[in-house]
Design an enzyme around this catalytic site. Structure first.
Site, PDB file in Angstrom:
ATOM      1  CD  GLU A 138       4.134  -3.574 -35.074  1.00 22.22           C
ATOM      2  OE1 GLU A 138       4.719  -2.475 -35.026  1.00 22.22           O
ATOM      3  OE2 GLU A 138       4.264  -4.354 -36.030  1.00 22.22           O
ATOM      4  CD  GLN A 150       0.184  -1.396 -36.728  1.00 23.09           C
ATOM      5  OE1 GLN A 150      -0.678  -2.152 -37.156  1.00 23.09           O
ATOM      6  NE2 GLN A 150       1.106  -1.801 -35.892  1.00 23.09           N
ATOM      7  CG  ASP A 282       8.884  -3.245 -38.381  1.00 26.69           C
ATOM      8  OD1 ASP A 282       7.940  -4.062 -38.451  1.00 26.69           O
ATOM      9  OD2 ASP A 282       8.711  -2.022 -38.273  1.00 26.69           O
TER      10      ASP A 282
END
Length: 402
Positions: A138, A150, A282
């Site tokens: 990912e 992120q 997730d």
């Protein structure tokens, strides 16, 4: 082993009353009427009053129990696999994040070592854990504008060389590659890897036309639909609109009650149908740990209840697990149980080419099975590769000898 008197969810997507015969690690047969009298030495599990479900397949999770795939530690993978199995997730694909290359390669090497040597060194621990089917990259080829949780400084443009190094380090175990198709170099990435792994659009600001073209070229998957991407608007339908127009594309959906409103979940099922939706957790290392401060991809995450937030208030990964997402879909969001089950088992297996081994109750597949209460869907027992896991906190006592 023989599992008798249960209501079994078969691969055709229907429940049938009957018995399952297990030989070793595999499902041997299903009988809707008694056709076999077990011998005195055969183990029998009386599943009266229970649903018998396939073990779930989570193709997008980062970790749980204060462990993370990006730690790059074999023992961490073993602990993740064991805890996930106890929750009913019997196969999984761990997700790495947007990190420096050295950390990504370390994560890939850990997956390889776990598969190739850990099962010989620690066979008992290996048998108690979910099967790790591979790695989900990912990032780091994502859009800064849709980075989510992120780190922006580690984002880079698509690089086939890095993917090749990850494949080498993992022993060919990268199963999913998430990237933003609007980035320079994305077309080359698609050409190089479309026949070697599942390519997924995610963490992207791609317009409808760009996403549609990427899907025509080989992108067949969307990472956590609606999250970390542009919204679905009437003149700018974006990635969601492109995916809906391409019948070969499957879409991930986080149904934890936090990442997507129940109405959006219902509408995604209406648009895509239950053969194209993939439920994912997730989940991050905070899953199963309660409130507190945790780390995700080098950033602090503050967890309270079911919500995990970065310091700036951005929703981070989830703190749930796939079985709880399944229950939330079926109990609280109005999704038929049969549909939610398919989307948490067979569909994810199909999306990464693992459907011959896992994802449904069918002869020849691994005997990964769950016993659940038909009203509450409370998990009563997990059977992993033909073996009953150690007693749960609320043990199911239906085991007897023939």
């Amino acid at each position: 082993m023989r599992i008798v008197n249960g209501t079994v969810f078969l691969e055709e997507g229907v429940f049938r009353q009957g018995d399952l015969v297990i030989q070793g690690e595999y499902i041997a047969s299903f009988h809707s009427s008694p056709e076999h009298c077990p011998g005195a030495e055969e183990e029998v599990l009386d599943a009266s009053g229970c649903l018998v479900l396939p073990g779930l397949v989570d193709i997008h999770l980062h970790g749980c129990g204060n462990r993370d795939f990006s730690d790059g530690e074999v023992n961490a993978l073993a602990e993740i696999a064991k805890r996930e199995a106890s929750w009913g997730i019997t196969s999984l694909c761990g997700a790495a994040m947007t990190l420096p290359e050295s950390r990504l390669l370390k994560a890939a090497e850990a997956v390889k070592e776990y598969q190739e040597s850990f099962r010989q060194r620690e066979p008992r621990r290996y048998r108690q854990g979910a099967r790790i089917l591979g790695l989900h990259m990912e990032g780091p080829f994502i859009a800064a504008s849709r980075k989510g949780s992120q780190k922006e400084e580690d984002i880079r443009l698509p690089d086939s060389g890095l993917v090749a190094r990850m494949q080498e380090a993992s022993g060919g175990r990268v199963r999913i590659l998430t990237f933003a198709p609007e980035l320079p170099g994305a077309e080359g990435l698609i050409r190089e890897w479309k026949d070697k792994m599942t390519l997924s659009a995610g963490h992207t600001d791609a317009k409808y036309e760009t996403a549609l073209e990427a899907m025509r070229q080989g992108v067949c998957h969307v990472t956590h639909l609606c999250n970390a991407m542009n919204p679905f608007l009437h003149r700018a339908p974006g990635v969601l609109g492109a995916a809906s127009d391409m019948p070969q594309v499957m879409v991930e959906l986080i149904a934890d009650g936090i990442h997507n409103h129940p109405s959006m979940v219902r509408n995604v099922f209406r648009i895509f149908g239950d053969r194209r939706v993939i439920l994912v957790s997730d989940s991050m290392r905070a899953a199963g740990m309660g409130d507190g401060i945790f780390e995700l991809g080098g950033q602090k995450v503050y967890v309270r209840g079911k919500k995990a937030l970065l310091e700036d208030g951005t929703i981070a990964a989830s703190v749930t697990n796939l079985y709880e997402c399944l229950r939330t879909c079926a109990r609280d969001m109005g999704i038929p149980l049969e549909s939610a089950l398919r989307c948490a088992s067979l569909n994810p297996a199909l999306s990464i080419g693992a459907e011959r081994e896992v994802g449904s109750i069918s002869p020849g597949k691994y005997a990964d099975l769950l016993l659940a209460d038909p009203q509450t869907l409370e998990l009563r027992q997990v059977i992993l590769r033909g073996q009953i896991l150690e007693k749960r906190e609320k043990p199911w006592d239906g085991i007897r000898k023939g």
